[in-house]
Motif scaffolding. Structure first.
Motif, PDB file in Angstrom:
ATOM      1  N   GLY A  12       0.817  -1.220   0.000  1.00 34.01           N
ATOM      2  CA  GLY A  12       0.000   0.000   0.000  1.00 34.01           C
ATOM      3  C   GLY A  12       0.842   1.257   0.000  1.00 34.01           C
ATOM      4  N   LYS A  13       0.329   2.275   0.689  1.00 29.40           N
ATOM      5  CA  LYS A  13       0.922   3.616   0.594  1.00 29.40           C
ATOM      6  C   LYS A  13       2.358   3.699   1.098  1.00 29.40           C
ATOM      7  CE  LYS A  13      -3.243   6.336   0.599  1.00 29.40           C
ATOM      8  NZ  LYS A  13      -4.279   5.513   1.273  1.00 29.40           N
ATOM      9  N   LEU A  14       2.705   2.859   2.078  1.00 27.49           N
ATOM     10  CA  LEU A  14       4.045   2.978   2.666  1.00 27.49           C
ATOM     11  C   LEU A  14       5.074   2.086   1.968  1.00 27.49           C
ATOM     12  CD1 LEU A  14       3.021   2.867   6.458  1.00 27.49           C
ATOM     13  CD2 LEU A  14       3.361   4.902   5.028  1.00 27.49           C
ATOM     14  N   ARG A  54      -0.812  -6.944   4.925  1.00 26.02           N
ATOM     15  CA  ARG A  54      -1.753  -5.821   5.002  1.00 26.02           C
ATOM     16  C   ARG A  54      -1.213  -4.876   6.083  1.00 26.02           C
ATOM     17  NH1 ARG A  54      -7.335  -6.636   3.469  1.00 26.02           N
ATOM     18  NH2 ARG A  54      -7.697  -4.644   4.516  1.00 26.02           N
ATOM     19  N   PRO A  55      -1.241  -3.562   5.839  1.00 27.84           N
ATOM     20  CA  PRO A  55      -0.660  -2.624   6.814  1.00 27.84           C
ATOM     21  C   PRO A  55      -1.168  -2.824   8.239  1.00 27.84           C
ATOM     22  CG  PRO A  55      -1.226  -1.478   4.801  1.00 27.84           C
ATOM     23  CD  PRO A  55      -1.733  -2.883   4.631  1.00 27.84           C
ATOM     24  N   THR A  56      -2.466  -3.074   8.367  1.00 26.59           N
ATOM     25  CA  THR A  56      -3.009  -3.206   9.726  1.00 26.59           C
ATOM     26  C   THR A  56      -2.623  -4.542  10.380  1.00 26.59           C
ATOM     27  OG1 THR A  56      -5.086  -3.840   8.678  1.00 26.59           O
ATOM     28  CG2 THR A  56      -4.973  -1.623   9.555  1.00 26.59           C
ATOM     29  N   GLY A  73       2.491   2.382  10.194  1.00 26.81           N
ATOM     30  CA  GLY A  73       2.122   3.756  10.564  1.00 26.81           C
ATOM     31  C   GLY A  73       1.899   3.881  12.074  1.00 26.81           C
ATOM     32  N   ASP A  75      -0.289   5.599  13.443  1.00 28.14           N
ATOM     33  CA  ASP A  75      -1.734   5.515  13.656  1.00 28.14           C
ATOM     34  C   ASP A  75      -2.145   4.076  14.011  1.00 28.14           C
ATOM     35  OD1 ASP A  75      -0.767   5.690  10.809  1.00 28.14           O
ATOM     36  OD2 ASP A  75      -2.621   4.617  10.460  1.00 28.14           O
ATOM     37  N   THR A  76      -1.597   3.121  13.264  1.00 27.12           N
ATOM     38  CA  THR A  76      -1.919   1.704  13.495  1.00 27.12           C
ATOM     39  C   THR A  76      -1.322   1.229  14.828  1.00 27.12           C
ATOM     40  OG1 THR A  76      -1.903   1.385  11.108  1.00 27.12           O
ATOM     41  CG2 THR A  76      -1.734  -0.602  12.454  1.00 27.12           C
ATOM     42  N   LYS A 122     -12.193   3.978  11.333  1.00 27.65           N
ATOM     43  CA  LYS A 122     -11.417   2.747  11.235  1.00 27.65           C
ATOM     44  C   LYS A 122     -10.605   2.572  12.511  1.00 27.65           C
ATOM     45  CE  LYS A 122      -8.377   1.329   7.713  1.00 27.65           C
ATOM     46  NZ  LYS A 122      -7.661   1.498   6.440  1.00 27.65           N
ATOM     47  N   ILE A 162      -7.751   9.536   9.213  1.00 35.34           N
ATOM     48  CA  ILE A 162      -6.499  10.203   8.919  1.00 35.34           C
ATOM     49  C   ILE A 162      -6.627  11.014   7.630  1.00 35.34           C
ATOM     50  CG2 ILE A 162      -4.889   8.759  10.190  1.00 35.34           C
ATOM     51  CD1 ILE A 162      -4.516   7.038   7.884  1.00 35.34           C
ATOM     52  N   SER A 164      -4.307  13.347   4.818  1.00 35.76           N
ATOM     53  CA  SER A 164      -2.963  13.699   4.361  1.00 35.76           C
ATOM     54  C   SER A 164      -3.032  15.006   3.580  1.00 35.76           C
ATOM     55  CB  SER A 164      -2.400  12.547   3.527  1.00 35.76           C
ATOM     56  OG  SER A 164      -1.152  12.902   3.027  1.00 35.76           O
TER      57      SER A 164
HETATM   58  N1  LIG Z   1      -3.557   9.500   2.513  1.00 36.46           N
HETATM   59  C1  LIG Z   1      -2.452   9.115   3.125  1.00 36.46           C
HETATM   60  N2  LIG Z   1      -1.303   9.745   2.895  1.00 36.46           N
HETATM   61  C2  LIG Z   1      -0.172   9.348   3.515  1.00 36.46           C
HETATM   62  N3  LIG Z   1      -0.094   8.302   4.364  1.00 36.46           N
HETATM   63  C3  LIG Z   1      -1.199   7.661   4.596  1.00 36.46           C
HETATM   64  C4  LIG Z   1      -2.422   8.015   3.997  1.00 36.46           C
HETATM   65  N4  LIG Z   1      -3.348   7.167   4.379  1.00 36.46           N
HETATM   66  C5  LIG Z   1      -2.706   6.317   5.194  1.00 36.46           C
HETATM   67  N5  LIG Z   1      -1.429   6.622   5.345  1.00 36.46           N
HETATM   68  C6  LIG Z   1      -0.420   5.902   6.157  1.00 36.46           C
HETATM   69  O1  LIG Z   1      -0.142   4.694   5.479  1.00 36.46           O
HETATM   70  C7  LIG Z   1      -0.565   3.574   6.275  1.00 36.46           C
HETATM   71  C8  LIG Z   1      -1.094   2.518   5.357  1.00 36.46           C
HETATM   72  O2  LIG Z   1      -2.193   3.025   4.652  1.00 36.46           O
HETATM   73  P1  LIG Z   1      -2.793   2.227   3.423  1.00 36.46           P
HETATM   74  O3  LIG Z   1      -3.901   3.081   2.886  1.00 36.46           O
HETATM   75  O4  LIG Z   1      -1.721   1.780   2.512  1.00 36.46           O
HETATM   76  O5  LIG Z   1      -3.358   0.900   4.084  1.00 36.46           O
HETATM   77  P2  LIG Z   1      -4.740   0.620   4.777  1.00 36.46           P
HETATM   78  O6  LIG Z   1      -5.802   0.522   3.717  1.00 36.46           O
HETATM   79  O7  LIG Z   1      -4.941   1.638   5.867  1.00 36.46           O
HETATM   80  O8  LIG Z   1      -4.476  -0.805   5.456  1.00 36.46           O
HETATM   81  P3  LIG Z   1      -5.393  -2.103   5.500  1.00 36.46           P
HETATM   82  O9  LIG Z   1      -5.502  -2.546   4.077  1.00 36.46           O
HETATM   83  O10 LIG Z   1      -4.606  -3.075   6.334  1.00 36.46           O
HETATM   84  O11 LIG Z   1      -6.676  -1.661   6.116  1.00 36.46           O
HETATM   85  C9  LIG Z   1      -1.553   4.157   7.263  1.00 36.46           C
HETATM   86  O12 LIG Z   1      -1.619   3.371   8.451  1.00 36.46           O
HETATM   87  C10 LIG Z   1      -0.970   5.535   7.521  1.00 36.46           C
HETATM   88  O13 LIG Z   1       0.089   5.452   8.447  1.00 36.46           O
END
Ligand SMILES: Nc1ncnc2c1ncn2[C@@H]1O[C@H](COP(=O)(O)OP(=O)(O)OP(=O)(O)O)[C@@H](O)[C@H]1O
Ligand SMILES: O=P(O)(O)OC[C@H]1O[C@H](OP(=O)(O)OP(=O)(O)O)[C@H](O)[C@@H]1O
Length: 219
Positions: A12-14, A54-56, A73, A75-76, A122, A162, A164
């Motif tokens: 994902g995002k990270l 998965r990030p979470t 993150g 946050d998690t 969430k 959250i 951004s």
């Molecule tokens: N819009 C954003 N911009 C920057 N960083 C973000 C943003 N949204 C989330 N993050 C950071 O990236 C992490 C991963 O987010 P990502 O959207 O990739 O997965 P997710 O959908 O939250 O995870 P999962 O699929 O396990 O529910 C978040 O926990 C947060 O720390």
């Protein structure tokens, strides 16, 4: 596999920035950015294993020692409060936790006027702690994504999520009314691995600390 280091990476995002940082720190990362459905990459010669999570789920893999270290993150981390060690603020993945209200509802009101209302999120633990601290009683509705939808369809009066760039809030006519805290990606470790694999983990931690030391956090 005693001396293999297993690293949990968040899909994902990270993902890309985590890999770039580990590569900069001197780890072999070949194959990780190829378009693939593979969930595990074993770099045998380097005694490294990457698992794609998965990030979470990262805190769970790390807490149980299925991964020695991981990137996740803040946050998690705060939401789940798992028994893991937080080692370095990686200074990417900037986001802010906010309470947001529909623009119309927010006009001329402050948050205290939304006592006893419903909150979609969430992050139920973060939301619960925030409203308790404020002395407000709210009903928390846990969702798994697209939280911004909830106020539009009457499922909730407000959200905790959250932010951004702020684009998702704007495009869904929501406005942030309170900030809860800021978050970035963190390098985390399993407690036992940190002791037993110290000779592998510590130099990596030092290198990563050095790399991010002068980086500015842009919230
Ligand atoms: N819009 C954003 N911009 C920057 N960083 C973000 C943003 N949204 C989330 N993050 C950071 O990236 C992490 C991963 O987010 P990502 O959207 O990739 O997965 P997710 O959908 O939250 O995870 P999962 O699929 O396990 O529910 C978040 O926990 C947060 O720390
Ligand atoms: O301020 P912005 O830059 O618009 O980013 C904020 C959005 O990013 C996250 O969602 P994500 O994309 O992870 O989707 P999700 O709602 O399915 O978790 C977050 O939950 C917001 O919806």
């Amino acid at each position: 596999m005693k001396d293999t280091l297993t690293i949990a990476l968040p899909k994902g995002k990270l993902y890309d920035e985590a890999i770039d940082l580990l590569a900069e720190a001197g780890l072999s990362t070949y194959g990780l950015k190829e378009d693939s459905r593979k969930l595990m990459f074993h770099h045998e010669a380097e005694r490294l294993k990457y698992i794609i999570c998965r990030p979470t789920d990262i805190p769970t893999f790390v807490e149980y020692g299925a991964a020695d270290i991981g990137v996740v993150g803040k946050d998690t981390i705060v939401e789940q409060d798992k028994d893991i060690m937080e080692l370095v603020d990686l200074k990417f993945g900037f986001c802010r936790f906010v309470v947001a209200l529909p623009e119309e509802a927010a006009r001329g009101r402050d948050l205290s006027q939304f006592n006893h209302r419903r909150v979609a999120t969430k992050f139920p633990e973060v939301a619960d702690a925030f409203f308790r601290e404020k002395g407000m009683q709210v009903e928390i509705i846990k969702l798994h994504g697209n939280i911004e939808l909830a106020p539009m369809v009457g499922l909730a009066d407000m959200i905790v999520d959250i932010v951004s760039t702020g684009r998702t809030l704007r495009e869904n006519n929501l406005v942030a009314v309170e900030e809860i805290f800021n978050a970035t990606a963190r390098l985390v470790a399993n407690r036992v691995s940190y002791r037993l694999k110290h000779q592998r983990i510590q130099p990596l931690v030092e290198k990563v600390r050095q790399l991010v030391k002068d980086k500015e956090v842009r919230y």
